[in-house]
Design a protein around this motif. Structure first.
Motif, PDB file in Angstrom:
ATOM      1  N   PRO A   1       0.835  -1.221   0.000  1.00  0.00           N
ATOM      2  CA  PRO A   1       0.000   0.000   0.000  1.00  0.00           C
ATOM      3  C   PRO A   1       0.863   1.262   0.000  1.00  0.00           C
ATOM      4  O   PRO A   1       1.558   1.523   0.981  1.00  0.00           O
ATOM      5  CB  PRO A   1      -0.789  -0.126   1.305  1.00  0.00           C
ATOM      6  N   PRO A   2       0.846   2.008  -1.081  1.00  0.00           N
ATOM      7  CA  PRO A   2       1.790   3.130  -1.207  1.00  0.00           C
ATOM      8  C   PRO A   2       1.596   4.229  -0.177  1.00  0.00           C
ATOM      9  O   PRO A   2       2.544   4.926   0.172  1.00  0.00           O
ATOM     10  CB  PRO A   2       1.514   3.659  -2.621  1.00  0.00           C
ATOM     11  N   ALA A   3       0.366   4.356   0.320  1.00  0.00           N
ATOM     12  CA  ALA A   3       0.102   5.483   1.227  1.00  0.00           C
ATOM     13  C   ALA A   3       0.450   5.163   2.673  1.00  0.00           C
ATOM     14  O   ALA A   3       0.476   6.059   3.512  1.00  0.00           O
ATOM     15  CB  ALA A   3      -1.357   5.880   1.124  1.00  0.00           C
ATOM     16  N   LEU A   4       0.718   3.912   2.966  1.00  0.00           N
ATOM     17  CA  LEU A   4       1.014   3.556   4.360  1.00  0.00           C
ATOM     18  C   LEU A   4       2.493   3.752   4.666  1.00  0.00           C
ATOM     19  O   LEU A   4       3.335   3.688   3.789  1.00  0.00           O
ATOM     20  CB  LEU A   4       0.649   2.102   4.630  1.00  0.00           C
ATOM     21  N   ARG A   5       2.766   3.965   5.937  1.00  0.00           N
ATOM     22  CA  ARG A   5       4.153   4.021   6.381  1.00  0.00           C
ATOM     23  C   ARG A   5       4.631   2.590   6.611  1.00  0.00           C
ATOM     24  O   ARG A   5       3.823   1.689   6.840  1.00  0.00           O
ATOM     25  CB  ARG A   5       4.261   4.814   7.682  1.00  0.00           C
ATOM     26  N   VAL A   6       5.955   2.427   6.577  1.00  0.00           N
ATOM     27  CA  VAL A   6       6.531   1.088   6.767  1.00  0.00           C
ATOM     28  C   VAL A   6       6.018   0.482   8.080  1.00  0.00           C
ATOM     29  O   VAL A   6       5.615  -0.678   8.142  1.00  0.00           O
ATOM     30  CB  VAL A   6       8.063   1.180   6.782  1.00  0.00           C
ATOM     31  N   ARG A   7       6.010   1.301   9.118  1.00  0.00           N
ATOM     32  CA  ARG A   7       5.550   0.832  10.428  1.00  0.00           C
ATOM     33  C   ARG A   7       4.116   0.305  10.342  1.00  0.00           C
ATOM     34  O   ARG A   7       3.792  -0.734  10.928  1.00  0.00           O
ATOM     35  CB  ARG A   7       5.624   2.016  11.411  1.00  0.00           C
ATOM     36  N   GLN A   8       3.282   0.993   9.583  1.00  0.00           N
ATOM     37  CA  GLN A   8       1.877   0.568   9.488  1.00  0.00           C
ATOM     38  C   GLN A   8       1.737  -0.729   8.690  1.00  0.00           C
ATOM     39  O   GLN A   8       0.914  -1.578   9.025  1.00  0.00           O
ATOM     40  CB  GLN A   8       1.049   1.674   8.822  1.00  0.00           C
ATOM     41  N   LEU A  13       3.954  -3.073   8.598  1.00  0.00           N
ATOM     42  CA  LEU A  13       4.355  -4.150   9.505  1.00  0.00           C
ATOM     43  C   LEU A  13       3.267  -4.416  10.537  1.00  0.00           C
ATOM     44  O   LEU A  13       2.968  -5.569  10.863  1.00  0.00           O
ATOM     45  CB  LEU A  13       5.661  -3.783  10.224  1.00  0.00           C
ATOM     46  N   LYS A  45       6.907   6.618   4.044  1.00  0.00           N
ATOM     47  CA  LYS A  45       5.791   6.010   3.326  1.00  0.00           C
ATOM     48  C   LYS A  45       6.346   5.094   2.241  1.00  0.00           C
ATOM     49  O   LYS A  45       7.399   5.384   1.669  1.00  0.00           O
ATOM     50  CB  LYS A  45       4.916   7.090   2.701  1.00  0.00           C
ATOM     51  N   GLU A  63       9.262   5.346   9.495  1.00  0.00           N
ATOM     52  CA  GLU A  63       8.212   6.355   9.316  1.00  0.00           C
ATOM     53  C   GLU A  63       8.028   6.758   7.853  1.00  0.00           C
ATOM     54  O   GLU A  63       7.178   7.572   7.541  1.00  0.00           O
ATOM     55  CB  GLU A  63       8.529   7.600  10.151  1.00  0.00           C
TER      56      GLU A  63
END
Lengths: 619, 301
Positions: free
Chosen positions: B89-96, B98, B127, B125
């Motif tokens: 998902p391009p709009a999510l941050r890496v943390r999200q 995971l 994206k 953090e």
């Protein structure tokens, strides 16, 4: 003077650049949307008091078609990468680009005006008094100038770049320009041509200004890179755990918020997509609930039913883009039922919420009288709402009084020449006697309000009689509401839930059919063709409904009226009422189950299919 | 019980575009199997069938003893999957991202995620859309590995990455999963990667399995012979030789691939055609791929 090479280049660009393969679809959508809205506006005007369509309404209507192009279809590339490497001056490339984008806009305007012209012919045939207000050519200069101004303002963005700014900021900017010019069109519609010339002049100044500010050659990227704040550059991923802080979610517990974000957060609108989807669903639900009739033309409440194909169309349109995000979720252990619910339920609930809200507002307002007595030249009559009417397959019945006076009931056939007719069992005519009219009124009151009032009393209480003819009313006002003030009409029955079921069940059935195209053996192209075909079919059903009505072949309003009268009867029996609700709910659940079953069997393509114009607008 | 079992798989796309014809092979526990084939050979289709993302039109697919279409959740919970075209998902941050995967997999191992996070140095953090291609692939790999899958399926996982990133990516996967005793099924165009990592290869060609062999065995059992073209050495005659799997014209000479050791191939040529001093040598995997897969096309077309 433009030399031949330049003319060739501009012509080539006009033909090839902005006319990408999907632009005809956008044109088709514009034509259909404009025709539909035009029909709506003129129908509302025809049924209203003034019998004239305000020029501002028409101006905004045609601008909405152009807005669709300007926001979704506008070619942002001033030149492509290959042209950047060729010895072509930026000024020449830009002129070609300008010709391309403006000519594409002209095509949209032409299609919109063409559709409008056709609908105007139909409307004038139905209501000749509309003709004076439907002179579309007066709007043309204003729309041409407004389009030019929009193009000029778009082109002011980043003249050195080979491409106009995209992303959310770019989209927002374009939206602002379109909305602002829309407001100008609203204000200036119907004004003298000088105003259009002024707009064109402003556009010309802006274009000359942009032309002069063009560089010798366009840039591929901005001169200075955009600075983005970067947090947690290195090793930050491991930091929370290393520091001993707990992870944000427990293993195995699905994070719904993130699931929704993944499904609903994609270009070009990003996180706004979810809101766009929900607001669109609410709006379409409200429309089906009778939003227009509620605020614009209260006496045409039944018109909302004609929006049924549009509701189904919109629900499918809202669903399709969400499939693009599913490919990324497919390899994960997330149940297909959960995925299906995630993409279906929010839009559906939003639609139902919009629908229910409007129905509730309608319920809290003074009810449209079921029975009324109108005195309008040249005569007076007993009028009843469709709920109190009846249908018969044996042609129009003869209404008869105990003293032998008869007349053929007012009626409308469902099909031209067909035996199935809707009729009013309480109708009167110019020839009927005062006694007969009072008799019909007393019967209608009993049917609609449950009040038993002998016809003699009705005659005495409400009518001024001269000989055997009614010449006036004894009370102020002519509506049944005032005649029966304080008396509650009977329930209209479960018509709202029936109508909702009639939208939701076909939607799920069509969806189940559409989902069958998600097979490895079905190419993207065929899947898209199927999708666009049935969307077109839904729109054709809707437009066809109006056309057939105008031609007198099929009266969809009669069809709905028959359903309303049946619902009214079911509404008088609690058992029938409960059964109807139960059947409607069961029908919707069964249809949902069918669509869900189809969804569980789909094979998602590795590369998501681009279904909608929004998908195509993504870059 | 095999971890992966493809049994007589047939699959076609639109208009009789038959991609897989009667494909059968198994992958055993702890094996690292490299799937090879030209573009369009059906590697991705096969891996998507294994994941249950497609349904085999004929034949049977079993993963960990289960049908991936009938019991998709049970299978996916035990499998990690990374593909070249996988979209995070391009709009999510890496943390999200995971967080989301952690929520989906009950067996998520925070320690593995931490170790990989440290190794890849991915900004948590950032994206997804702001990351480089290699970084996105690393995030995908992290997500696929951190739940300690019993089987890892990689579909061209390193496509488009530079050699250093590719090595880092693949070695990380193999190392981590070998420790846990996982099985790996991967497809790749990079022969060097396959040679370095796989202990068995399956080569797909013309919709079927052309080669299915342990890598060491393969190196020993195939040889390339070069003979001069002439009336005595027509391709038809050469192809009729026992053990000859491919004949390809290269200028004035013909390249023959034998499923024989080099010395045995030399003896055969001398005995059957009277060609003495033919040059026979062992085949590197890349040469074998070109000779076997690339070599048949000109002859048949």
């Amino acid at each position: 003077m433009m030399n031949a090479a330049r003319a060739d280049s501009i012509l080539y660009r006009a033909v090839s650049r902005s006319w990408s393969s999907w632009l005809p679809l956008l044109l088709l959508a514009t034509g259909l949307n404009t025709s539909l809205l035009f029909g709506w506006i003129t129908a509302a005007a025809a049924r209203g008091q003034s019998s004239a369509v305000p020029p501002a309404h028409l101006g905004l209507l045609f601008w909405s078609g152009l807005a669709l192009y300007l926001i979704l279809g506008y070619e942002r590339r001033r030149c492509d990468r290959l042209e950047l490497t060729l010895p072509l001056p930026a000024h020449r490339l830009w002129l070609g680009h300008l010709a391309a984008v403006y000519s594409a806009g002209l095509a949209f305007l032409g299609v919109g005006l063409g559709g409008g012209w056709l609908m105007a012919r139909v409307a004038v045939r139905l209501q000749p008094s509309l003709e004076a207000s439907l002179t579309l050519r007066r709007l043309v200069p204003l729309l041409l100038a407004s389009l030019l101004l929009a193009v000029a303002l778009f082109e002011r963005d980043d003249p050195p770049q080979h491409r106009i700014r995209g992303g959310f900021a770019g989209l927002l900017r374009r939206l602002l320009v379109v909305v602002a010019i829309g407001a100008v069109v609203w204000v200036l519609s119907g004004r003298p041509i000088a105003w259009s010339l002024l707009l064109a002049g402003l556009a010309a100044v802006s274009l000359v200004n942009t032309y002069r500010s063009l560089p010798g050659s366009f840039l591929l990227l901005p001169e200075r890179p955009v600075r983005r704040p970067v947090r947690g550059r290195t090793g930050a991923l491991a930091a929370p755990s290393a520091a001993g802080s707990a992870p944000r979610s427990a293993p195995g517990k699905l994070r719904w918020r993130l699931l929704v974000r993944i499904l609903y957060d994609f270009p070009p609108w990003g996180p706004v997509t979810a809101w766009v989807e929900l607001l669109a669903a609410i709006f379409i639900g409200a429309l089906f609930g009778g939003l227009f009739e509620l605020f614009l033309v209260p006496e045409t409440e039944g018109m909302r039913f004609t929006q049924l194909p549009l509701v189904v169309y919109m629900l499918v349109v809202l669903f399709a883009p969400l499939t693009t995000q599913m490919s990324s979720l497919d390899p994960l252990p997330i149940s297909r039922r959960v995925l299906f619910a995630s993409v279906i339920v929010p839009s559906l609930l939003a639609m139902v919420a919009g629908y229910a809200t409007v129905r509730l507002i309608v319920a809290t307002r003074p009810a449209t009288p079921l029975v009324e007595y109108r005195i309008e030249e040249p005569h007076a009559w007993v009028g009843v709402q469709e709920a109190l009417m009846s249908a018969t397959r044996t042609g129009p019945p003869i209404l008869e009084s105990p003293w032998g006076e008869t007349h053929t009931a007012w009626h409308r056939p469902l099909f031209k020449g067909g035996e199935l007719v809707l009729y009013s069992p309480y109708s009167t005519t110019e020839e009927t006697s005062a006694r007969f009219e009072a008799l019909m009124l007393s019967r209608a009151i009993a049917a609609g309000y449950g009040l038993q009032m002998p016809w003699e009393e009705a005659l005495e209480r409400y009518f001024e009689v001269d000989g055997d003819k009614i010449v006036g009313l004894k009370h102020e006002g002519v509506t049944g509401h005032e005649l029966f003030a304080g008396v509650e009409p009977r329930s209209r029955g479960p018509i709202s839930v029936i109508a909702l079921t009639m939208a939701i069940v076909p939607f799920f059935l069509l969806l189940a059919l559409f989902l069958r195209t998600f097979r490895a053996t079905v190419s993207d192209r065929r899947r898209r063709a199927f999708y666009w075909s049935f969307l077109a079919a839904l729109l054709i059903v809707m437009i066809g409904g109006f056309t057939f009505q105008v031609a007198g072949w099929f009266n969809q309003r009669v069809g709905w009226a028959i359903l309303e009268s049946l619902a009214f009867r079911w509404g008088q029996s609690p058992t029938a009422m409960v059964l109807t609700w139960l059947l409607c709910c069961l029908g919707m659940v069964a249809a949902y189950w069918l669509a869900q079953r189809a969804f569980q069997r789909i094979e998602l393509p590795a590369t998501p299919t681009k279904f909608t114009l929004v998908d195509f607008a993504k870059e | 019980m095999s971890v992966v079992d493809f049994h007589r798989i047939h699959h076609a796309y639109e208009r009789g575009n038959q991609v897989l014809r009667d494909v059968s092979f198994t992958v055993e526990r702890r094996q690292v199997l490299g799937l090879l084939g030209k573009n369009g050979a059906g590697k991705t289709t096969l891996l998507r069938l294994a994941m249950g993302l497609l349904k085999a039109q004929e034949g049977e697919v079993r993963l960990l003893g289960l049908d991936p279409r009938e019991r998709p959740l049970e299978v996916k919970l035990r499998v990690g999957y990374v593909s070249e075209d996988q979209i995070l998902p391009p709009a999510l941050r890496v943390r999200q991202v995971l967080d989301f995967h952690r929520g989906v997999f009950p067996t998520w191992d925070e320690e593995v995620a931490r170790r990989l996070g440290e190794r890849f140095e991915i900004p948590s953090e950032a994206k997804i859309k702001t990351l480089s291609r290699g970084q996105v692939r690393q995030v995908a790999l992290l997500c696929a590995i951190a739940h300690r899958p019993e089987l890892l399926i990689l579909d061209e996982p390193a496509g488009g990455l530079d050699p250093a990133a590719r090595r880092e990516f693949l070695e990380t996967s193999i190392q981590l999963l070998n420790e846990a005793g996982s099985t790996i099924l991967f497809s790749s165009h990079y022969m060097s990667d396959v040679e370095r990592l796989a202990d068995r290869i399956v080569m797909l060609h013309d919709g079927g399995v052309l080669v299915d062999s342990e890598l060491d065995e393969l190196r020993e059992s195939y040889s390339l012979a070069m003979v001069p073209a002439g009336p005595e050495t027509s391709p038809e005659r050469l192809r009729a030789l026992a053990g000859c799997t491919s004949v390809r014209r290269r200028g004035d000479s013909l390249h023959l691939v034998f499923e024989l050791e080099p010395q045995a191939a030399e003896s055969l040529l001398e005995r059957e055609l009277g060609i003495a001093n033919s040059r026979c040598s062992a085949l590197a995997l890349e040469e074998m791929f070109i000779e076997l897969v690339g070599g048949q096309a000109p002859e048949s077309s």
